[in-house]
Design a protein around this motif. Sequence first.
Motif, PDB file in Angstrom:
ATOM      1  N   UNK A  51       4.785  13.977   0.500  1.00 49.37           N
ATOM      2  CA  UNK A  51       3.679  14.367  -0.232  1.00 49.37           C
ATOM      3  C   UNK A  51       3.983  13.708  -1.528  1.00 49.37           C
ATOM      4  N   UNK A  52       5.225  13.641  -2.211  1.00 53.98           N
ATOM      5  CA  UNK A  52       5.502  13.144  -3.439  1.00 53.98           C
ATOM      6  C   UNK A  52       5.337  11.853  -3.405  1.00 53.98           C
ATOM      7  N   UNK A  53       5.800  11.057  -2.421  1.00 55.32           N
ATOM      8  CA  UNK A  53       5.687   9.512  -2.121  1.00 55.32           C
ATOM      9  C   UNK A  53       4.271   9.223  -2.153  1.00 55.32           C
ATOM     10  N   UNK A  54       3.693   9.921  -1.380  1.00 56.17           N
ATOM     11  CA  UNK A  54       2.130   9.514  -1.250  1.00 56.17           C
ATOM     12  C   UNK A  54       1.176   9.752  -2.536  1.00 56.17           C
ATOM     13  N   UNK A  55       1.555  10.550  -3.295  1.00 60.20           N
ATOM     14  CA  UNK A  55       0.932  10.758  -4.555  1.00 60.20           C
ATOM     15  C   UNK A  55       1.065   9.691  -5.615  1.00 60.20           C
ATOM     16  N   UNK A  56       2.434   9.027  -5.261  1.00 58.19           N
ATOM     17  CA  UNK A  56       2.662   7.995  -6.425  1.00 58.19           C
ATOM     18  C   UNK A  56       2.311   6.473  -5.775  1.00 58.19           C
ATOM     19  N   UNK A  57       1.714   6.332  -4.945  1.00 56.28           N
ATOM     20  CA  UNK A  57       1.238   5.066  -4.173  1.00 56.28           C
ATOM     21  C   UNK A  57       0.346   4.540  -5.292  1.00 56.28           C
ATOM     22  N   UNK A  58       0.495   3.392  -5.319  1.00 53.57           N
ATOM     23  CA  UNK A  58      -0.623   2.473  -6.306  1.00 53.57           C
ATOM     24  C   UNK A  58      -2.039   2.646  -5.491  1.00 53.57           C
TER      25      UNK A  58
END
Length: 91
Positions: free
Chosen positions: A71-78
């Motif tokens: 989730x943390x990675x997905x929230x930081x997507x461009x």
Amino acid sequence: MFKRLVLWWSVLRGDVRRLWFALRHPAAPSWLKLGTALIVLYVLSPIDLLPDALPVIGVLDDLVIVPLAIRWLLKRLPPEISTEVERPRRR
């Protein structure tokens, strides 16, 4: 309890699918690839924050840390990748 596990699995499955599509995107940032590799390494590694030998707590850390990391990675997507990943796929 079973309903919670089914809900958790459906959310995780959707997040993993979105992460997979984001990784395959031509403009995927290198930090996304590195973060995903670290998550996979953590899952496959015999070294855990809490050893799996502990009856419930050993597995529980994997069930909490991995979805939170995804989730943390997905929230930081461009934004341009995020909108394409969220768009339903046509088959």
